[in-house]
Design an enzyme around this catalytic site. Structure first.
Site, PDB file in Angstrom:
ATOM      1  N   ASP A  38      31.217  30.618  12.316  1.00  0.00           N
ATOM      2  CA  ASP A  38      32.003  30.607  13.554  1.00  0.00           C
ATOM      3  C   ASP A  38      31.152  30.063  14.695  1.00  0.00           C
ATOM      4  OD1 ASP A  38      33.877  31.499  15.637  1.00  0.00           O
ATOM      5  OD2 ASP A  38      32.557  33.244  15.885  1.00  0.00           O
TER       6      ASP A  38
ATOM      7  N   HIS B 272      39.589  25.412  14.730  1.00  0.00           N
ATOM      8  CA  HIS B 272      38.368  26.218  14.770  1.00  0.00           C
ATOM      9  C   HIS B 272      38.226  27.159  13.559  1.00  0.00           C
ATOM     10  CE1 HIS B 272      35.218  28.922  15.941  1.00  0.00           C
ATOM     11  NE2 HIS B 272      36.071  29.912  16.035  1.00  0.00           N
TER      12      HIS B 272
ATOM     13  N   GLU C  50      41.830  39.348  17.563  1.00  0.00           N
ATOM     14  CA  GLU C  50      41.226  39.238  18.888  1.00  0.00           C
ATOM     15  C   GLU C  50      42.114  38.434  19.846  1.00  0.00           C
ATOM     16  OE1 GLU C  50      37.620  40.060  19.334  1.00  0.00           O
ATOM     17  OE2 GLU C  50      38.252  40.014  21.437  1.00  0.00           O
ATOM     18  N   ASP C  51      42.651  37.331  19.373  1.00  0.00           N
ATOM     19  CA  ASP C  51      43.259  36.348  20.271  1.00  0.00           C
ATOM     20  C   ASP C  51      44.768  36.177  20.125  1.00  0.00           C
ATOM     21  OD1 ASP C  51      40.699  35.859  21.121  1.00  0.00           O
ATOM     22  OD2 ASP C  51      40.425  34.086  19.862  1.00  0.00           O
TER      23      ASP C  51
ATOM     24  N   ASP D 243       5.207  15.072   8.070  1.00  0.00           N
ATOM     25  CA  ASP D 243       6.425  15.072   7.254  1.00  0.00           C
ATOM     26  C   ASP D 243       7.612  14.410   7.954  1.00  0.00           C
ATOM     27  OD1 ASP D 243       6.675  17.044   9.091  1.00  0.00           O
ATOM     28  OD2 ASP D 243       7.218  18.628   7.687  1.00  0.00           O
TER      29      ASP D 243
ATOM     30  N   HIS E 115      39.568  35.003  11.212  1.00  0.00           N
ATOM     31  CA  HIS E 115      38.593  35.785  11.979  1.00  0.00           C
ATOM     32  C   HIS E 115      38.951  35.984  13.445  1.00  0.00           C
ATOM     33  CE1 HIS E 115      36.750  31.910  13.268  1.00  0.00           C
ATOM     34  NE2 HIS E 115      36.315  32.618  14.300  1.00  0.00           N
TER      35      HIS E 115
HETATM   36 MN    MN Z   1      35.829  32.091  16.379  1.00  0.00          MN
END
Ligand code: MN
Length: 502
Positions: free
Chosen positions: A145, A55, A83-84, A266, A79
């Site tokens: 993300d 990811h 957090e994780d 178009d 990123h």
């Molecule tokens: Mn993420």
């Protein structure tokens, strides 16, 4: 174009991509961030069962396709770390420095937002806008993300799918659009579309498929003919590409055309990319002398760019066998800007870091407006309300009007002469007494149309705006200036009522 790379999605591909455009990038720095994230996320899995690291890697690849500088790529890889994982923001800061850590911190702050009703919605917008005003790079990372999350929603519970997709359609895509990131907007919308409106998605997909069915050979031949025709007329370095219309934007168009596919011109579209502006106009002339253009379908977004910075020439012509084809003609630089918007300017910026606020040439006006609001609105409630107004300003379609000097002013649709006056300067708004639209006298309440030329007549002796104007103005800016003035007048009046206060 995003996702066009058929190369394997691995760290070597990422490094190759970044090294190719960023002369300051160091392969070992990017590889180091990757290894750091990989070991931090060790043992974690995506909902699909794949290792988690795919990811952040996909996020970084999305960023690299926008040709963004290495520090943003590194922040993209990291990123989700604070957090994780067990690694903290301080760990990241110690390892990768303040600049990268600040971006990761921004992402972490944005991360905890959830879609729950209008209050939350506005709160989400507030966070997005504030983040953008502080450091727009964080928003690029958030888009990259979100895009990967959206494109891998299949293994997630339906309720959560819907929530993420809806939020992407209502918040992320419009912001990408206002930042001129057309390709990002299109991809976010298409990925979200199927989860938010599954039946409509199936219908549009079928229409698009059958509209193009059996046309591939025709298209290939047309690309060849176009390249040859332009080459023969000595337009150099021409690149002609086929362009599949994004499904969600086709859907919006169908809704505006009574769901009638015959009215969409178009479906078959080609893009012509040339070296310079002169060649754009030359190519347009050559196309028109070979094929008959449709009336009213020639648009010059080079002379009059869209407010989000979009530049191109558009024309629709009758090609061989009466097939209706749209051409978009642009330079390579315009092409990068159309796809990546503000991110393209970023990529070409020498320093690799721009503070958006206060840089008029770089920042769209509405981003600057955010900073102003921040200063203006201390009271929380007023803040939320004004953000709601701002949201309407930002997401409403825009028009351009001209000053008598030929400057272009960008306003939301249905703006009036008073909105225009305040957009030019507060003093002009406050002292406006009459207006001329296209050289004819018009009331100040006149609703402006695209490409109107507007002149405001001021009376310097005028004390301030008419409070009744608040009833018809459309922009937040005009509304707040009028209210502000009314308030200060009442304050003065009350003061006058209190004995001895003079
Ligand atoms: Mn993420």
């Amino acid at each position: 174009m995003y996702g066009s790379t058929k190369k394997p999605q691995n760290i070597e591909t990422l490094c190759d991509l970044v090294m190719a455009y960023d002369p300051k990038a160091k392969r070992e720095d990017i590889a180091h961030a990757y290894e750091y994230a990989k070991s931090a996320h060790e043992g974690q899995k995506r909902a699909s069962g794949e290792p988690y690291i795919i990811h952040p890697l996909a996020t970084a690849l999305n960023l690299a396709e926008m040709r963004l500088p290495a520090p943003i790529i590194i922040a993209g890889l990291l990123h989700d770390v604070p957090e994780d994982t067990k690694k903290t923001l301080d760990d990241v800061r110690a390892e990768f420095g303040d600049d990268v850590a600040d971006m990761v911190a921004g992402i972490t702050k944005l991360g905890k937002i959830k879609y729950r009703g209008i209050e939350r919605y506005i709160e989400n917008l507030r966070k997005m806008f504030l983040t953008m005003a502080a450091d727009v790079r964080v928003v690029f990372i958030k888009f990259a993300d979100r895009l990967h999350n959206l494109e891998t929603l299949d293994n997630i519970p339906p309720k959560k799918q819907y929530r993420i997709a809806l939020e992407s359609l209502e918040i992320f895509a419009p912001i990408a659009n206002r930042l001129g990131m057309g390709e990002m907007k299109g991809r976010l919308e298409d990925a979200a579309f199927r989860y938010v409106y599954p039946k409509e998605y199936a219908w549009v997909q079928e229409i698009s498929r059958s509209g193009r069915e059996g046309k591939q050979e025709y298209l290939d031949k047309l690309i060849q003919t176009t390249e040859q025709t332009l080459g023969d007329a000595s337009v150099k370095n021409v690149l002609v590409q086929g362009r599949a219309k994004h499904l969600y934007s086709l859907y919006r168009k169908l809704l505006g055309n009574e769901r009638n596919i015959a009215r969409i011109y178009d479906l078959i579209a080609l893009r012509i990319i040339v070296d310079n502006v002169a060649d754009c106009y030359a190519a347009l002339g050559i196309i028109h002398s070979k094929w008959t253009p449709l009336k009213g379908r020639i648009k010059d977004y080079i002379a009059q760019p869209k407010p989000n910075g979009y530049h191109s020439l558009h024309t629709t012509v009758f090609c061989e066998d009466g097939e209706i084809v749209e051409f978009q003609i642009r330079t390579r630089e315009m092409h990068a800007t159309c796809e990546f918007g503000i991110a393209a300017h970023w990529a070409y910026d020498e320093q690799g870091k721009i503070a958006l606020v206060g840089h008029k040439s770089q920042a769209p006006e509405w981003v600057q407006e955010l900073a102003e609001i921040q200063k203006e609105m201390e009271d929380k409630k007023m803040y939320l309300q004004s953000l709601e107004e701002l949201k309407i300003d930002v997401f409403r379609d825009r028009i351009f009007v001209f000053t008598p000097q030929g400057d272009v002013i960008d306003l939301p649709e249905e703006s009036t002469c008073v909105d225009y006056a305040y957009a030019i300067h507060t003093d002009i708004g406050n002292t406006a007494t009459a207006a001329k639209v296209n050289e004819e006298a018009a009331p100040l309440s006149r609703v402006l149309k695209n490409s109107d030329m507007v002149e405001i007549i001021v009376d310097k002796s005028r004390k301030g705006p008419n409070p009744d104007w608040a009833n018809f103005v459309k922009t937040r800016q005009a509304k707040s200036k009028i209210k502000q003035y009314a308030k200060s007048r009442i304050a003065t009046w009350i003061k006058g009522m209190i004995p001895g206060s003079k």
